[in-house]
Design a protein around this motif. Sequence first.
Motif, PDB file in Angstrom:
ATOM      1  N   VAL A 165     -27.434   5.621 -11.219  1.00  0.00           N
ATOM      2  CA  VAL A 165     -28.373   6.512 -12.059  1.00  0.00           C
ATOM      3  C   VAL A 165     -29.546   5.668 -12.720  1.00  0.00           C
ATOM      4  O   VAL A 165     -29.765   4.525 -12.366  1.00  0.00           O
ATOM      5  CB  VAL A 165     -27.380   6.651 -13.185  1.00  0.00           C
ATOM      6  CG1 VAL A 165     -26.149   7.519 -12.737  1.00  0.00           C
ATOM      7  CG2 VAL A 165     -26.682   5.324 -13.908  1.00  0.00           C
ATOM      8  N   ASP A 166     -30.416   6.512 -13.376  1.00  0.00           N
ATOM      9  CA  ASP A 166     -31.620   6.164 -14.316  1.00  0.00           C
ATOM     10  C   ASP A 166     -30.984   5.546 -15.283  1.00  0.00           C
ATOM     11  O   ASP A 166     -30.556   6.461 -16.288  1.00  0.00           O
ATOM     12  CB  ASP A 166     -32.649   7.149 -14.216  1.00  0.00           C
ATOM     13  CG  ASP A 166     -33.639   6.861 -15.273  1.00  0.00           C
ATOM     14  OD1 ASP A 166     -33.830   5.313 -15.388  1.00  0.00           O
ATOM     15  OD2 ASP A 166     -34.478   7.545 -15.473  1.00  0.00           O
ATOM     16  N   CYS A 167     -30.701   4.350 -15.621  1.00  0.00           N
ATOM     17  CA  CYS A 167     -30.338   3.605 -16.895  1.00  0.00           C
ATOM     18  C   CYS A 167     -31.277   3.664 -18.085  1.00  0.00           C
ATOM     19  O   CYS A 167     -31.058   3.334 -19.204  1.00  0.00           O
ATOM     20  CB  CYS A 167     -29.782   2.383 -16.801  1.00  0.00           C
ATOM     21  SG  CYS A 167     -28.006   2.610 -15.786  1.00  0.00           S
ATOM     22  N   PHE A 168     -32.488   3.791 -17.670  1.00  0.00           N
ATOM     23  CA  PHE A 168     -33.793   3.523 -18.755  1.00  0.00           C
ATOM     24  C   PHE A 168     -33.449   4.475 -19.963  1.00  0.00           C
ATOM     25  O   PHE A 168     -33.353   3.763 -21.163  1.00  0.00           O
ATOM     26  CB  PHE A 168     -35.096   3.809 -18.521  1.00  0.00           C
ATOM     27  CG  PHE A 168     -35.438   2.700 -17.775  1.00  0.00           C
ATOM     28  CD1 PHE A 168     -35.990   1.587 -18.610  1.00  0.00           C
ATOM     29  CD2 PHE A 168     -35.778   2.548 -16.366  1.00  0.00           C
ATOM     30  CE1 PHE A 168     -36.654   0.463 -17.831  1.00  0.00           C
ATOM     31  CE2 PHE A 168     -36.279   1.352 -15.850  1.00  0.00           C
ATOM     32  CZ  PHE A 168     -36.732   0.008 -16.519  1.00  0.00           C
ATOM     33  N   PRO A 169     -32.914   5.673 -19.979  1.00  0.00           N
ATOM     34  CA  PRO A 169     -32.552   6.384 -21.359  1.00  0.00           C
ATOM     35  C   PRO A 169     -31.388   5.933 -22.081  1.00  0.00           C
ATOM     36  O   PRO A 169     -31.254   6.418 -23.160  1.00  0.00           O
ATOM     37  CB  PRO A 169     -32.147   7.821 -20.719  1.00  0.00           C
ATOM     38  CG  PRO A 169     -32.946   7.784 -19.219  1.00  0.00           C
ATOM     39  CD  PRO A 169     -32.774   6.527 -18.744  1.00  0.00           C
ATOM     40  N   LEU A 170     -30.409   5.127 -21.490  1.00  0.00           N
ATOM     41  CA  LEU A 170     -29.368   4.499 -22.106  1.00  0.00           C
ATOM     42  C   LEU A 170     -29.682   3.150 -22.874  1.00  0.00           C
ATOM     43  O   LEU A 170     -28.764   2.912 -23.780  1.00  0.00           O
ATOM     44  CB  LEU A 170     -28.264   4.072 -21.210  1.00  0.00           C
ATOM     45  CG  LEU A 170     -27.739   5.484 -20.289  1.00  0.00           C
ATOM     46  CD1 LEU A 170     -26.653   4.786 -19.069  1.00  0.00           C
ATOM     47  CD2 LEU A 170     -26.963   6.369 -21.127  1.00  0.00           C
TER      48      LEU A 170
END
Length: 138
Positions: A120-125
């Motif tokens: 997943v794209d973890c940057f938003p977390l």
Amino acid sequence: MRTRLIAAIALSCAALMAQADESRLSIELNKFEPGEAGGCRAFFLFRNQTDNSFEEFEMSLAILDKDGVIDRLLSIDAAPLPVQRTTLKLFEIPEIECSGISEILLHDLPACKPQNSDPVDCFPLLALDSKTAANLAQ
């Protein structure tokens, strides 16, 4: 009536922001200490407040010197990151003294994969913080 509507909207927004904060993966640059051969040892705290354990979590970091110039790129593997846990990870930054680091830039996450799931794209977390003189940024 209008005041009640504004208050209700404000409460809803506050609740959504609190919920978003609760499902964060916080990365804190907690401490520096002298490392081996003139390098710097960095202590990171990972607070995984998400609903997922991460079996892969690799960070690509740019280390900026005291003049703000990129000194080197460093890739570190912080996995595993268990769900609802705080994990301490130590990483060596070779050939640069801690006092010579002004900023650590998280510029890429080559691997971020929850357990038993697709990457997943973890940057938003992410929520980044530093308790050292060096800034931790993305």
